[in-house]
Design a protein around this motif. Structure first.
Motif, short mmCIF file in Angstrom:
data_model
loop_
_atom_site.label_atom_id
_atom_site.label_comp_id
_atom_site.label_asym_id
_atom_site.label_seq_id
_atom_site.Cartn_x
_atom_site.Cartn_y
_atom_site.Cartn_z
N ASP A 269 0.83 -1.20 0.00
CA ASP A 269 0.00 0.00 0.00
C ASP A 269 0.87 1.26 0.00
N ASN B 218 1.46 6.81 -6.85
CA ASN B 218 0.47 7.84 -7.14
C ASN B 218 1.08 9.23 -6.98
N GLY C 6 -4.42 -0.55 -8.55
CA GLY C 6 -5.59 0.07 -7.94
C GLY C 6 -6.78 -0.86 -7.81
N ARG D 175 -6.93 -2.63 -4.31
CA ARG D 175 -6.83 -1.81 -3.11
C ARG D 175 -8.18 -1.63 -2.45
N GLU E 265 -10.90 0.62 -0.48
CA GLU E 265 -11.36 1.97 -0.83
C GLU E 265 -10.55 3.09 -0.18
N PRO E 266 -10.25 3.04 1.13
CA PRO E 266 -9.49 4.13 1.73
C PRO E 266 -8.09 4.31 1.11
N TYR F 176 -7.21 3.40 -1.99
CA TYR F 176 -7.44 3.90 -3.35
C TYR F 176 -7.69 5.40 -3.33
N GLU F 177 -8.53 5.86 -2.41
CA GLU F 177 -8.83 7.29 -2.31
C GLU F 177 -7.60 8.09 -1.89
N LYS F 178 -6.81 7.55 -0.96
CA LYS F 178 -5.59 8.22 -0.54
C LYS F 178 -4.61 8.31 -1.72
N GLN G 118 -5.43 8.70 -4.85
CA GLN G 118 -5.89 9.82 -5.67
C GLN G 118 -5.51 11.15 -5.03
N GLN G 119 -5.58 11.21 -3.71
CA GLN G 119 -5.17 12.44 -3.00
C GLN G 119 -3.67 12.69 -3.17
#
Length: 114
Positions: free
Chosen positions: A30, A37, A62, A65, A67-68, A70-72, A74-75
């Motif tokens: 992770d 990313n 991706g 992964r 959800e948290p 994956y979202e991190k 993108q951030q």
């Protein structure tokens, strides 16, 4: 000043070796996924035109992964792009892109891409 450049180069090579070992494994951790990313955001911010290997890696990794994470990820892309646009610390962010990010970009030096 020159000794600082040599130190940064040596550190970049050491970090790139670690990232290279991570990408050689079956799946990224992770943490390495988040680093990839960030590298994508930096590459976009600095105008790297060929990041297709990184895009493919992020897309493939991706899928597995939670959800948290994956979202991190993108951030981290957004943060990397924003950092690349900053004038303060630009050399540091460029060194990061040319350091461990080269392993995610297929070993390409991005210094000529800006």
């Amino acid at each position: 000043m020159r000794s600082t450049a040599v130190l940064l180069a040596a550190l970049s090579l050491a970090i790139a070796g670690q990232a290279g070992a991570a990408t050689a494994s079956a799946h990224l951790t992770d943490v390495d996924y988040l680093k990839a990313n960030r590298c994508r955001g930096l590459a976009e911010g600095f105008g790297v035109t060929d990041a297709s290997s990184l895009d493919a890696l992020i897309k493939t990794e991706g899928r597995s992964r939670v959800e948290p994470v994956y979202e991190k990820g993108q951030q981290e892309q957004v943060r990397g792009k924003r950092d690349a646009a900053k004038t303060d610390g630009k050399d540091r962010f460029q060194a990061e892109l040319n350091g461990y990010c080269t392993a995610f970009l297929g070993g390409k030096d991005t210094a000529s891409a800006r």
